[in-house]
Design a protein around this motif. Structure first.
Motif, PDB file in Angstrom:
ATOM      1  N   GLN A 635      29.204  44.960  41.334  1.00 44.87           N
ATOM      2  CA  GLN A 635      29.194  43.605  41.855  1.00 44.87           C
ATOM      3  C   GLN A 635      29.642  42.649  40.757  1.00 44.87           C
ATOM      4  O   GLN A 635      29.167  42.747  39.624  1.00 44.87           O
ATOM      5  CB  GLN A 635      27.797  43.184  42.322  1.00 44.87           C
ATOM      6  N   PHE A 636      30.535  41.725  41.087  1.00 42.51           N
ATOM      7  CA  PHE A 636      30.919  40.676  40.130  1.00 42.51           C
ATOM      8  C   PHE A 636      31.429  39.471  40.907  1.00 42.51           C
ATOM      9  O   PHE A 636      31.834  39.569  42.062  1.00 42.51           O
ATOM     10  CB  PHE A 636      31.980  41.175  39.142  1.00 42.51           C
ATOM     11  N   VAL A 637      31.388  38.330  40.243  1.00 43.63           N
ATOM     12  CA  VAL A 637      31.815  37.062  40.831  1.00 43.63           C
ATOM     13  C   VAL A 637      33.257  36.794  40.406  1.00 43.63           C
ATOM     14  O   VAL A 637      33.614  36.995  39.231  1.00 43.63           O
ATOM     15  CB  VAL A 637      30.895  35.910  40.386  1.00 43.63           C
ATOM     16  N   ALA A 638      34.097  36.376  41.347  1.00 44.18           N
ATOM     17  CA  ALA A 638      35.509  36.143  41.068  1.00 44.18           C
ATOM     18  C   ALA A 638      35.992  34.935  41.860  1.00 44.18           C
ATOM     19  O   ALA A 638      35.344  34.504  42.831  1.00 44.18           O
ATOM     20  CB  ALA A 638      36.341  37.377  41.419  1.00 44.18           C
ATOM     21  N   ARG A 639      37.138  34.414  41.429  1.00 43.32           N
ATOM     22  CA  ARG A 639      37.787  33.281  42.108  1.00 43.32           C
ATOM     23  C   ARG A 639      39.211  33.715  42.447  1.00 43.32           C
ATOM     24  O   ARG A 639      40.134  33.530  41.651  1.00 43.32           O
ATOM     25  CB  ARG A 639      37.756  32.036  41.226  1.00 43.32           C
ATOM     26  N   PRO A 640      39.415  34.316  43.606  1.00 43.77           N
ATOM     27  CA  PRO A 640      40.698  34.961  43.902  1.00 43.77           C
ATOM     28  C   PRO A 640      41.776  33.976  44.331  1.00 43.77           C
ATOM     29  O   PRO A 640      41.511  32.850  44.768  1.00 43.77           O
ATOM     30  CB  PRO A 640      40.340  35.905  45.050  1.00 43.77           C
ATOM     31  N   VAL A 641      43.016  34.444  44.215  1.00 41.14           N
ATOM     32  CA  VAL A 641      44.184  33.771  44.768  1.00 41.14           C
ATOM     33  C   VAL A 641      44.693  34.631  45.918  1.00 41.14           C
ATOM     34  O   VAL A 641      45.005  35.806  45.722  1.00 41.14           O
ATOM     35  CB  VAL A 641      45.281  33.578  43.702  1.00 41.14           C
ATOM     36  N   PHE A 642      44.768  34.063  47.114  1.00 40.93           N
ATOM     37  CA  PHE A 642      45.222  34.791  48.284  1.00 40.93           C
ATOM     38  C   PHE A 642      46.738  34.669  48.415  1.00 40.93           C
ATOM     39  O   PHE A 642      47.324  33.607  48.144  1.00 40.93           O
ATOM     40  CB  PHE A 642      44.543  34.262  49.552  1.00 40.93           C
ATOM     41  N   SER A 643      47.368  35.747  48.856  1.00 40.65           N
ATOM     42  CA  SER A 643      48.815  35.763  49.052  1.00 40.65           C
ATOM     43  C   SER A 643      49.149  36.728  50.174  1.00 40.65           C
ATOM     44  O   SER A 643      48.304  37.520  50.615  1.00 40.65           O
ATOM     45  CB  SER A 643      49.539  36.163  47.756  1.00 40.65           C
ATOM     46  N   THR A 644      50.396  36.678  50.618  1.00 40.34           N
ATOM     47  CA  THR A 644      50.845  37.553  51.696  1.00 40.34           C
ATOM     48  C   THR A 644      50.975  38.973  51.175  1.00 40.34           C
ATOM     49  O   THR A 644      51.486  39.220  50.088  1.00 40.34           O
ATOM     50  CB  THR A 644      52.190  37.080  52.247  1.00 40.34           C
ATOM     51  N   ASP A 645      50.551  39.928  51.985  1.00 43.07           N
ATOM     52  CA  ASP A 645      50.612  41.345  51.615  1.00 43.07           C
ATOM     53  C   ASP A 645      51.874  41.945  52.227  1.00 43.07           C
ATOM     54  O   ASP A 645      51.847  42.630  53.246  1.00 43.07           O
ATOM     55  CB  ASP A 645      49.360  42.070  52.114  1.00 43.07           C
ATOM     56  N   ASN A 646      53.028  41.667  51.598  1.00 46.15           N
ATOM     57  CA  ASN A 646      54.305  42.148  52.131  1.00 46.15           C
ATOM     58  C   ASN A 646      54.826  43.303  51.282  1.00 46.15           C
ATOM     59  O   ASN A 646      54.531  43.429  50.096  1.00 46.15           O
ATOM     60  CB  ASN A 646      55.337  41.009  52.161  1.00 46.15           C
ATOM     61  N   PHE A 647      55.634  44.166  51.915  1.00 43.40           N
ATOM     62  CA  PHE A 647      56.177  45.336  51.250  1.00 43.40           C
ATOM     63  C   PHE A 647      57.672  45.211  50.965  1.00 43.40           C
ATOM     64  O   PHE A 647      58.230  46.022  50.246  1.00 43.40           O
ATOM     65  CB  PHE A 647      55.940  46.588  52.110  1.00 43.40           C
ATOM     66  N   SER A 648      58.335  44.234  51.550  1.00 40.49           N
ATOM     67  CA  SER A 648      59.787  44.124  51.418  1.00 40.49           C
ATOM     68  C   SER A 648      60.222  43.351  50.192  1.00 40.49           C
ATOM     69  O   SER A 648      61.414  43.246  49.943  1.00 40.49           O
ATOM     70  CB  SER A 648      60.364  43.451  52.668  1.00 40.49           C
ATOM     71  N   SER A 649      59.304  42.800  49.428  1.00 37.53           N
ATOM     72  CA  SER A 649      59.663  41.967  48.281  1.00 37.53           C
ATOM     73  C   SER A 649      58.701  42.230  47.142  1.00 37.53           C
ATOM     74  O   SER A 649      57.559  42.652  47.354  1.00 37.53           O
ATOM     75  CB  SER A 649      59.640  40.474  48.661  1.00 37.53           C
ATOM     76  N   ASP A 650      59.202  41.983  45.919  1.00 36.85           N
ATOM     77  CA  ASP A 650      58.344  42.109  44.748  1.00 36.85           C
ATOM     78  C   ASP A 650      57.575  40.835  44.460  1.00 36.85           C
ATOM     79  O   ASP A 650      56.833  40.763  43.490  1.00 36.85           O
ATOM     80  CB  ASP A 650      59.181  42.491  43.528  1.00 36.85           C
ATOM     81  N   LYS A 651      57.750  39.817  45.284  1.00 43.01           N
ATOM     82  CA  LYS A 651      57.054  38.542  45.139  1.00 43.01           C
ATOM     83  C   LYS A 651      56.177  38.305  46.358  1.00 43.01           C
ATOM     84  O   LYS A 651      56.515  38.699  47.470  1.00 43.01           O
ATOM     85  CB  LYS A 651      58.068  37.390  44.976  1.00 43.01           C
ATOM     86  N   HIS A 652      55.050  37.634  46.120  1.00 44.65           N
ATOM     87  CA  HIS A 652      54.087  37.362  47.181  1.00 44.65           C
ATOM     88  C   HIS A 652      53.862  35.852  47.261  1.00 44.65           C
ATOM     89  O   HIS A 652      53.673  35.191  46.222  1.00 44.65           O
ATOM     90  CB  HIS A 652      52.764  38.077  46.918  1.00 44.65           C
ATOM     91  N   LYS A 653      53.874  35.332  48.470  1.00 40.27           N
ATOM     92  CA  LYS A 653      53.676  33.896  48.670  1.00 40.27           C
ATOM     93  C   LYS A 653      52.195  33.576  48.753  1.00 40.27           C
ATOM     94  O   LYS A 653      51.456  34.204  49.514  1.00 40.27           O
ATOM     95  CB  LYS A 653      54.387  33.427  49.946  1.00 40.27           C
TER      96      LYS A 653
END
Length: 801
Positions: A635-653
């Motif tokens: 268990q740990f506390v975190a502050r995540p950044v959400f992004s699109t889980d796409n497979f066609s690109s090396d970049k996530h929005k």
């Protein structure tokens, strides 16, 4: 009249064949009726080797199954953990738990939940999961599985015994055996991985016919909710429980794979040794059975909810619940001091002990340039003394007197783009103008710093922990309004009027194509937190080597390891005194888990999780909001950044909110854990004491160089349209911003693509050329991107609050 229908075959023509040819078709008596095959020695050897190899594989599998069965149910194995889980409010678990304990202890009262039964030749630990009433109780029960109450017992359960009642209410001639509490908890349990499961049916009628009919109906309605190998047993009388216990003893138990890769201890006793109270540290003593794998004294240990620590000593104690009757009688005659008789004591080797290095120590001079030479320093002093004049390009029609009132509004990039006129005036600046330039440079730095703070504040809640209920409700109302606006107009922002767009969006850049355009992750300035983390050159190869090393330690006989099934006492050093006191008070109400870490699992890195918002959670979840991540046992506390889980690109929005109904990627700073591991995200509420389940998922990868881009869309509206040309306004508010963003491509919501030609007037209007006819009602947009990073949590573990 008709001919005979008896089949008549054509006679074999033997008149022209010789005796030698007829003998070729004959088979010898010793061959029997076998079909003739090639008699080559190489064929015989290959077939014999193939048969021998198949026989060896079958023997190895049979031996592995027998070894696993003996290890899980033998006299040297740890007690099996049975968790009784209610699926409705009409189930009485306390009476069922008492009946099971009495059956295992042969009617003798047992104050402990762990019992050694000589009749069944079985040791078992019986845990009862409480039922919470109502919708809030259902969410509390779901969150209770991850850190509160008896919830941690679900992560170490060898058998999940779901209990239903035949007296459940009827609705439209359909019996409701599972209520909202049971359905929500079942969905969470499926995500973390179910061990061996069974269903116990209580409150069945005494009449045999009705009893069988009700049992069949219950099995048919609940079959789709559980695995195919799940069995249904009545559990009302002692004889029925006796039958279930014999089948449970002979059953081969299966557990999730992530539990079998690491050694863990389910704590039964907690103690503390305080040597110096002023330091705030103590030595935590945890006693329990070692499960799954061997534990080395040189290995790091993680205590759920507290953190990672080193061992100062590892003791093997005498088994308090032996299966042999003589040993049991002797142990009852001994004192409590003799019950914890130390059989073996292990001490760590300082040369082999795993270092406790969670963060990397950054070098502040690692990215600095070399020290300037004496000639460069002398030239700088000479230029400063002489007051070197600096040329400045002025707009057409502006005099030197008018330029004296301007505070450095013209950028060097404007002159580089070639937009300035050739007949611009040049102004020689005096020595005092250098101080003004320095002051303007400091103002620009402050502006960029304010922009960073603004972007952080746009994506997180207020850090004030002393919020009143009214302030919290107002804050949640604003977040819900922002969530609704983001769903209606995703990524659209307004250009500020009181601030130039080239300063407000200084860190953004344009991309020709989001999918194919290149973005080097190491060119731009990384945040300071990236100097504190670790990275792998090849994660798959490292994970393979680490697991291979752990398996090798399991197969070898080493002096620094304790075998599985031993009753051990862990001496964990340098534990905060406050956390140890909390664990001592919670040991009676919840099981405390300590598990051994694999190599590198104590170091911090950037973890990426594939998760989906929980259906029962309705409040919006903002990016960089403080959440509790439950990954496996940790268990740990975190502050995540959400992004699109796409497979066609090396970049996530990047996504500003976690949207329901689809999977997203959550990137956090957290301790390394090798995938795959289940994930349960809990939302810590300021109003409610119990956290709520917010999302479910799994660990996907560990990669600090994964590019997450925050996208914004600047919008403008056509003022005048002439076929493929249009005059667009309200995207920018001054011509300097139009020149700054001129290289970026624009597009319209009706499908046109174009470019900026030049600014028009002094209020930010601009001429644009498109690849088709532009409609008057169209909206012109411009995409800008910048890289986003997760935020370092202010607190790492929940029990250290």
């Amino acid at each position: 009249m008709g001919r005979s229908r008896v089949q008549v075959n054509k006679a074999h023509k033997t008149r022209f064949s010789s005796k030698s040819s007829r003998n070729l078709h004959r088979t010898s008596l010793q061959d029997g009726g076998r079909i003739g095959k090639a008699e080559g020695n190489h064929v015989k050897g290959a077939r014999a080797a193939r048969l021998q190899r198949g026989k060896m594989l079958r023997e190895q599998k049979r031996a592995a199954v027998l070894k696993e069965k003996r290890a899980s149910g033998g006299s040297t194995s740890a007690p099996r953990v049975i968790v009784l889980f209610p699926l409705s409010a009409s189930v009485d678990l306390n009476s069922l738990g008492d009946d099971v304990l009495k059956l295992l202890s042969n009617g003798d009262g047992s104050s402990s939940s762990t019992v050694a039964s000589s009749e069944y030749k079985l040791r078992a630990t019986v845990c009862v999961f409480p039922y919470y009433i109502g919708v809030e109780g259902a969410s509390r029960g779901s969150s209770d599985m991850h850190g509160n109450g008896q919830g941690m017992s679900l992560f170490v359960a060898d058998l999940m015994a779901f209990v239903v009642s035949a007296n459940s209410p009827w609705e439209e001639n359909v019996s409701s055996f599972i209520d909202s509490f049971g359905s929500q908890c079942l969905s969470v349990l499926r995500s973390i991985g179910l061990p061996s499961t069974t269903v116990l049916i209580r409150d069945l009628p005494s009449e045999l016919k009705k009893k069988n009919e009700l049992k069949k109906m219950c099995a048919s309605q609940l079959a789709s909710e559980f695995p195919e190998d799940c069995k249904f047993y009545p559990a009302d009388t002692r004889d029925e429980l006796h039958k279930f216990m014999w089948l449970f003893k002979a059953q081969r138990l299966t557990v999730p794979h992530w539990r079998s890769q690491r050694p863990y201890v389910v704590t039964e006793k907690v103690g503390m040794v305080v040597t110096n109270e002023s330091s705030g540290k103590c030595t935590l003593l945890l006693s329990g059975y070692l499960r799954a794998r061997k534990l080395s004294v040189n290995q790091l240990v993680h205590v759920s909810g507290i953190g990672d620590f080193q061992l100062s000593e590892l003791e093997v104690l005498k088994d308090p619940f032996p299966l042999n009757e003589k040993k049991k009688q002797n142990s009852m005659e001994l004192d409590d001091s003799h019950d914890e008789e130390v059989l073996r004591s292990l001490h760590p080797d300082p040369m082999k002990q795993e270092p406790l290095s969670a963060e990397n120590t950054p070098d502040p001079l690692a990215g600095e340039q070399t020290w300037p030479t004496e000639a460069e320093m002398a030239e700088a002093d000479r230029n400063q003394k002489q007051g070197k004049l600096k040329k400045r390009t002025l707009p057409r029609g502006m005099s030197e007197y008018q330029a004296a009132w301007i505070v450095d509004e013209i950028d060097e990039e404007d002159s580089d783009n070639g937009d300035s006129d050739d007949d611009g005036m040049v102004l020689d600046k005096e020595e005092d103008h250098f101080s003004n330039q320095d002051q303007d440079f400091e103002d620009d730095k402050e502006t960029l710093r304010d922009v960073d703070n603004e972007t952080y504040n746009d994506s997180e809640m207020m850090d004030d922990e002393n919020l009143t209920r009214e302030q919290y409700e107002d804050q949640m109302k604003k977040i819900k309004e922002a969530h609704a606006e983001d769903e209606e107009f995703p990524d659209e922002v307004e250009t500020p009027i009181d601030q130039p767009a080239r300063k407000r969006f200084a860190k953004y850049r344009g991309l020709k194509s989001f999918r194919t355009s290149s973005w080097d992750p190491n060119v731009e300035s990384l945040p300071q937190d990236y100097a504190r983390i670790f990275a792998f050159d090849n994660l798959a190869r490292t994970q393979k080597l680490v697991l291979k090393q752990a398996l090798k330690m399991e197969e070898e006989s080493r002096d620094d390891c304790v075998p599985t099934g031993s009753y051990v006492r862990l001496h964990i050093k340098e534990v905060p005194l406050v956390a140890a006191s909390k664990l001592s008070s919670l040991v009676s109400s919840k099981p405390i888990i300590a598990f051994g870490l694999l190599q590198h699992e104590s170091k911090m890195s950037v973890l990426h999780f594939s998760l989906k918002k929980y259906d029962g959670y309705e409040d919006p979840i903002k990016t960089k909001e403080e959440l509790m991540f439950h990954v496996g046992f940790r268990q740990f506390v975190a502050r995540p950044v959400f992004s699109t889980d796409n497979f066609s690109s090396d970049k996530h929005k990047m996504e500003r909110f976690l949207h329901p109904g689809r999977f997203s990627l959550a990137s956090v700073y957290g301790p390394i854990s090798f995938p795959s591991l289940p994930l349960v995200v809990l939302k810590i509420s300021e109003v409610s004491d119990a956290p709520a389940v917010a999302a479910l998922g799994s660990l996907k990868s560990i990669e600090p160089n994964k590019i997450i881009l925050k996208k914004i869309i600047l919008t403008g509206y056509p003022q005048r349209v002439s076929k493929m040309k249009a005059s667009v306004r309200y995207m920018f508010h001054n011509p300097e911003d139009v020149r700054w963003f001129k290289p970026v491509e624009v597009w319209s919501k009706c499908g046109r693509r174009g470019r900026v030609k030049e600014p028009v007037g002094t209020h930010g209007a601009m001429k644009c050329i498109f690849n088709g006819v532009v409609q008057q009602h169209d909206v012109v947009c411009m995409n800008l991107y910048k890289r986003a990073y997760p935020k370092w949590p202010e607190r790492m573990y929940p029990q250290l609050l």
